[in-house]
Write an enzyme that holds these catalytic residues in place. Sequence first.
Site, PDB file in Angstrom:
ATOM      1  N   MET A  18      -7.904 -62.595  84.024  1.00  0.00           N
ATOM      2  CA  MET A  18      -9.279 -62.319  84.454  1.00  0.00           C
ATOM      3  C   MET A  18      -9.365 -61.940  85.935  1.00  0.00           C
ATOM      4  O   MET A  18     -10.034 -60.996  86.313  1.00  0.00           O
ATOM      5  CB  MET A  18     -10.156 -63.546  84.179  1.00  0.00           C
ATOM      6  CG  MET A  18     -11.627 -63.312  84.405  1.00  0.00           C
ATOM      7  SD  MET A  18     -12.572 -64.830  84.237  1.00  0.00           S
ATOM      8  CE  MET A  18     -12.356 -65.205  82.505  1.00  0.00           C
ATOM      9  N   LYS A  55     -25.508 -41.104  86.070  1.00  0.00           N
ATOM     10  CA  LYS A  55     -25.747 -42.216  85.143  1.00  0.00           C
ATOM     11  C   LYS A  55     -24.705 -43.314  85.372  1.00  0.00           C
ATOM     12  O   LYS A  55     -23.701 -43.099  86.059  1.00  0.00           O
ATOM     13  CB  LYS A  55     -25.722 -41.696  83.701  1.00  0.00           C
ATOM     14  CG  LYS A  55     -24.450 -40.983  83.330  1.00  0.00           C
ATOM     15  CD  LYS A  55     -24.627 -40.119  82.086  1.00  0.00           C
ATOM     16  CE  LYS A  55     -23.263 -39.615  81.652  1.00  0.00           C
ATOM     17  NZ  LYS A  55     -23.356 -38.541  80.661  1.00  0.00           N
ATOM     18  N   ARG A  60     -25.671 -36.434  68.482  1.00  0.00           N
ATOM     19  CA  ARG A  60     -26.123 -37.625  69.207  1.00  0.00           C
ATOM     20  C   ARG A  60     -27.613 -37.442  69.497  1.00  0.00           C
ATOM     21  O   ARG A  60     -28.425 -37.637  68.626  1.00  0.00           O
ATOM     22  CB  ARG A  60     -25.317 -37.803  70.505  1.00  0.00           C
ATOM     23  CG  ARG A  60     -23.844 -38.076  70.285  1.00  0.00           C
ATOM     24  CD  ARG A  60     -23.156 -38.603  71.539  1.00  0.00           C
ATOM     25  NE  ARG A  60     -23.589 -37.910  72.759  1.00  0.00           N
ATOM     26  CZ  ARG A  60     -23.073 -38.133  73.968  1.00  0.00           C
ATOM     27  NH1 ARG A  60     -22.109 -39.039  74.117  1.00  0.00           N
ATOM     28  NH2 ARG A  60     -23.497 -37.474  75.017  1.00  0.00           N
ATOM     29  N   TYR A  90       0.033 -65.954  80.959  1.00  0.00           N
ATOM     30  CA  TYR A  90      -0.493 -66.537  79.721  1.00  0.00           C
ATOM     31  C   TYR A  90       0.334 -66.114  78.511  1.00  0.00           C
ATOM     32  O   TYR A  90       0.741 -64.955  78.409  1.00  0.00           O
ATOM     33  CB  TYR A  90      -1.930 -66.057  79.483  1.00  0.00           C
ATOM     34  CG  TYR A  90      -2.947 -66.723  80.372  1.00  0.00           C
ATOM     35  CD1 TYR A  90      -3.165 -68.103  80.291  1.00  0.00           C
ATOM     36  CD2 TYR A  90      -3.694 -65.973  81.266  1.00  0.00           C
ATOM     37  CE1 TYR A  90      -4.113 -68.711  81.100  1.00  0.00           C
ATOM     38  CE2 TYR A  90      -4.654 -66.579  82.069  1.00  0.00           C
ATOM     39  CZ  TYR A  90      -4.855 -67.950  81.986  1.00  0.00           C
ATOM     40  OH  TYR A  90      -5.788 -68.538  82.780  1.00  0.00           O
TER      41      TYR A  90
HETATM   42  C1  LIG Z   1     -22.595 -37.369  81.144  1.00  0.00           C
HETATM   43  C2  LIG Z   1     -23.276 -36.083  80.939  1.00  0.00           C
HETATM   44  C3  LIG Z   1     -22.967 -34.976  81.733  1.00  0.00           C
HETATM   45  C4  LIG Z   1     -21.843 -34.984  82.749  1.00  0.00           C
HETATM   46  O1  LIG Z   1     -20.617 -34.962  82.082  1.00  0.00           O
HETATM   47  P1  LIG Z   1     -19.230 -34.947  82.905  1.00  0.00           P
HETATM   48  O2  LIG Z   1     -18.206 -34.758  81.855  1.00  0.00           O
HETATM   49  O3  LIG Z   1     -19.145 -36.297  83.550  1.00  0.00           O
HETATM   50  O4  LIG Z   1     -19.314 -33.866  83.881  1.00  0.00           O
HETATM   51  C5  LIG Z   1     -23.708 -33.818  81.561  1.00  0.00           C
HETATM   52  N1  LIG Z   1     -24.688 -33.756  80.634  1.00  0.00           N
HETATM   53  C6  LIG Z   1     -25.002 -34.793  79.831  1.00  0.00           C
HETATM   54  C7  LIG Z   1     -26.072 -34.649  78.826  1.00  0.00           C
HETATM   55  C8  LIG Z   1     -24.307 -35.991  79.958  1.00  0.00           C
HETATM   56  O5  LIG Z   1     -24.609 -37.014  79.146  1.00  0.00           O
END
Ligand SMILES: *Cc1c(COP(=O)(O)O)cnc(C)c1O
Length: 369
Positions: free
Chosen positions: A310, A35, A129, A251
């Site tokens: 920046m 992701k 969640r 700055y």
């Molecule tokens: C992000 C995520 C993972 C991976 O988690 P890590 O801590 O990066 O290994 C696994 N399962 C779900 C549902 C996630 O959202």
Amino acid sequence: MSTAPRLIIDLNALVQNWQKLKKLSGNAECSAVIKANAYGLGVDPVVKALTKAGCKTFFVAISETGERVRAIAPSARIFILNGLFADTLDTISDNKLIPVLGNTDQVALWAKHSKGNSCALHVDTGMNRLGMDVEEVITLSKNASLLSSLNAKVLMSHLACADDVDHEHNRLQHEKFQKCVSSFNTLENSFSNSAATLSHPDFHYNLTRPGIAIYGGEAINNTPNPMQPVVTALSRILQIRNAKSGEKVGYGAEATLTRPTKIATISGGYADGFHRSLSGAGVPLRNTLLKGGSVWIDGHFAPILGPVSMDLITVDVTDVPEQVLEKAEWAELFGKNIPVDDAARDCGTIGYELLTSLGARYVREYWGN
Ligand SMILES: *Cc1c(COP(=O)(O)O)cnc(C)c1O
């Protein structure tokens, strides 16, 4: 060469990290969580490298990323963690993506529109969640006709505290997950993120879901990180100047030099995800908690001086030998010499956030594979 900061992504190290996690997963299949643009590293090269190494299952957050992964990995299983919505159904079925169903509305929607494609069931065991409650999942497990129209293949849950190996919450979540597991007997079960893949063999079940550890980040608190660094961020040294004691830097003119100081101005800044909270000592936002970050120039640490802006960062190179400075062209922001998690701690955040905020301006170089 450009004056933009560079990101060097070592795909061999990435693949070796995944192979290590695969080995640790034992009989469970090892997937890859990709992701947020593969934790900032770039979905396309990461998926290509991992597919070549034998990874067959990917988890993404949103269906658009799933569509992109499908173009690169025609036979992979691609799970969509953020769930199912009426307006994502087409993308999901056109690309044979697997929605991870997080509530009973999504279950009903998939039962109607699955077209025989498979899905996963998400149970919330203690994060509040995404996911169904344990009771909802158990009720579903007894509804044979609904189940047959869903074609569910995987049951999964996500841990809140796996980075703290002995945390009581892990045990509580595991108990709830086990209840759900035992109410089905045909599903693949998936419970482990990186931390649990590394530390809790009893949580592996059939399919592990590591993310951060593949990218070399620290998954478990307060233990040496067993993964190889994958990402190095380099910043071009643009100019070096000498300033007198009492002069100001950057700055706000809030950082006052306490000695004659040699200052290097280097490329990159908060626009590159190099957070302003890395600013040097003396900048008001930093006065209290943390010491501010450092960069690495050919074997020498150079503390950040004044505020990160920046596009530019100023660092104190007074203690870097002249002959090193004369030759040096690049400063490491993090990488092989400054672990990404150390840089993140200096920002007051975690490696996950630092990696996923890297931004588009870097010149990305993929090494190996
Ligand atoms: C992000 C995520 C993972 C991976 O988690 P890590 O801590 O990066 O290994 C696994 N399962 C779900 C549902 C996630 O959202």
